[in-house]
Design a protein around this motif. Structure first.
Motif, PDB file in Angstrom:
ATOM      1  N   SER A 118       0.861  -1.173   0.000  1.00  0.00           N
ATOM      2  CA  SER A 118       0.000   0.000   0.000  1.00  0.00           C
ATOM      3  C   SER A 118       0.903   1.230   0.000  1.00  0.00           C
ATOM      4  N   PRO A 119       0.703   2.178  -0.901  1.00  0.00           N
ATOM      5  CA  PRO A 119       1.634   3.301  -1.046  1.00  0.00           C
ATOM      6  C   PRO A 119       1.875   4.037   0.263  1.00  0.00           C
ATOM      7  N   ASP A 120       3.153   4.152   0.642  1.00  0.00           N
ATOM      8  CA  ASP A 120       3.571   4.889   1.836  1.00  0.00           C
ATOM      9  C   ASP A 120       2.938   4.368   3.118  1.00  0.00           C
ATOM     10  N   GLY A 121       2.385   3.158   3.088  1.00  0.00           N
ATOM     11  CA  GLY A 121       1.797   2.599   4.287  1.00  0.00           C
ATOM     12  C   GLY A 121       0.449   3.187   4.653  1.00  0.00           C
ATOM     13  N   VAL A 122      -0.079   4.047   3.796  1.00  0.00           N
ATOM     14  CA  VAL A 122      -1.379   4.648   4.054  1.00  0.00           C
ATOM     15  C   VAL A 122      -2.243   4.481   2.827  1.00  0.00           C
ATOM     16  N   VAL A 205       5.398   7.880  10.881  1.00  0.00           N
ATOM     17  CA  VAL A 205       4.193   7.283  10.301  1.00  0.00           C
ATOM     18  C   VAL A 205       3.080   7.297  11.346  1.00  0.00           C
ATOM     19  N   THR A 206       1.898   7.751  10.940  1.00  0.00           N
ATOM     20  CA  THR A 206       0.753   7.752  11.843  1.00  0.00           C
ATOM     21  C   THR A 206      -0.003   6.442  11.671  1.00  0.00           C
ATOM     22  N   SER A 207       0.049   5.595  12.699  1.00  0.00           N
ATOM     23  CA  SER A 207      -0.672   4.331  12.642  1.00  0.00           C
ATOM     24  C   SER A 207      -0.965   3.863  14.059  1.00  0.00           C
ATOM     25  N   TRP A 208      -1.855   2.887  14.174  1.00  0.00           N
ATOM     26  CA  TRP A 208      -2.282   2.384  15.472  1.00  0.00           C
ATOM     27  C   TRP A 208      -1.110   1.898  16.303  1.00  0.00           C
TER      28      TRP A 208
END
Length: 352
Positions: A118-122, A205-208
């Protein structure tokens, strides 16, 4: 379903060839019905056939060299026996290990796994096929947001989320690591050594998973009188991490005695920063990582880090998808993690 008539019988003047074994042959040799053979080789036998009989059928099929016609069976079932594994990046060792675990389980059940970044993890992730829903049986996604997958799965394909927000909607099952416990183990280790000035070198990176780490660290430090934590962020690459760690170590005020890094890659950059400033790890600054990649034992000193069982994440994710496709209730799994203490951590320098 009856077997089609054999078409490999020799004609006049043609040398006889061994007939391709059929499910009827397997049933005859094993002393069971063709229905039983179908259940076992189609992996539908649990609760219907005994473990002993299932083993007998598999052994007989192997001895005869029987291979089911998967293309014909999949056409009847309306399935491609293909799962899509969506990850933020193909270059990160953690996701390679997740894939290895998923593929190992998939192979046992005659499934294939297609790996897609998934592009750029988002999100939103683009549809990797002209019509993904026609080419897939389900989607497994690691360390990204479920809403990023809308373009791939629509509302039809079952979704299993790995290392992602367990309260998110749209997923039929979740497989997570105990990330909060992981960060508690790191923090307790450093606080127990006497560190009170800590910098969190956090992923940009903004993620859970990264949010849980930051929140857990902040709570743990608040519980210890005199301890405090500052945060600096960095992209997940060594050069950027080195620059961010240099700023944290050379800024105004007392220097932090420990750097808690959101990944082993960030930790490698932090170690380079400590050395560039003429300091030593762990004598002047302790450094910790996250993941326990091969990199963790390649740096000097070797890295204190959290070991994440990435292969098990993939295995449980694929097993959950297979359960859903089989009409069974999938398990929601939280996998334990462990802190591996190596040479990059020690008590803070005297007088700090």
């Amino acid at each position: 379903m009856a077997e089609p008539p054999r078409t490999d019988r020799p004609g006049p003047g043609t040398a006889a060839r061994p007939a391709r074994p059929t499910s009827r042959d397997v049933a005859h040799e094993a002393g069971v019905s063709q229905a039983t053979v179908s259940l076992v080789l189609g992996d539908k036998w649990r609760g219907r056939v005994s473990e002993r009989t299932a083993g007998l059928v598999r052994d007989t099929a192997r001895e005869l060299g029987y291979r089911p016609n998967l293309a014909a069976r999949n056409l009847r079932l309306g399935r491609t026996r293909t799962a899509l594994l969506v990850v933020p990046a193909l270059t990160h060792e953690f996701f390679a290990r997740v894939y290895t675990g998923a593929a190992s389980v998939a192979t046992e059940h005659s499934f294939g796994v297609v790996l897609y970044p998934s592009p750029d993890g988002v999100g939103p992730a683009k549809d990797p096929f002209a019509s993904a829903r026609a080419a897939l049986d389900g989607v497994i996604a690691s360390s990204i947001a479920a809403e990023a997958l809308a373009g791939i799965r629509g509302t039809e394909l079952p979704l299993v989320m790995l290392d992602s927000d367990p309260t998110g909607s749209g997923a039929a099952a979740h497989v997570n690591l105990d990330i909060a416990d992981a960060m508690r183990q790191v923090t307790d280790h450093l606080l127990g050594l006497g560190h009170r000035r800590i910098t969190h070198l956090a992923s940009a990176v903004t993620s859970w998973t990264f949010t849980v780490r930051a929140d857990t660290l902040a709570r743990a430090v608040r519980e210890v009188p005199g301890a405090h934590v500052t945060t600096t962020t960095s992209p997940l690459e060594v050069h950027a991490a080195r620059e961010a760690a240099e700023r944290a170590l050379s800024g105004p005020g007392p220097r932090p005695t420990a750097l808690i890094c959101d990944s082993d890659v960030l930790a490698a950059g932090a170690i380079k920063a400590v050395r560039k400033l003429g300091l030593r790890v762990p004598d002047d600054v302790s450094v910790t990582g996250f993941d326990d990649l091969a990199l963790a034992t390649a740096v000097e000193p070797e890295l204190t880090t959290v070991r994440l069982p990435a292969e098990q994440v993939g295995e449980h994710g694929m097993s959950a998808l297979l359960a859903i496709l089989d009409g069974r209730e999938p398990e929601t799994t939280v996998l334990p993690v462990s802190l591996v203490i190596r040479g990059s951590t020690a008590p803070p320098p005297p007088g700090t």
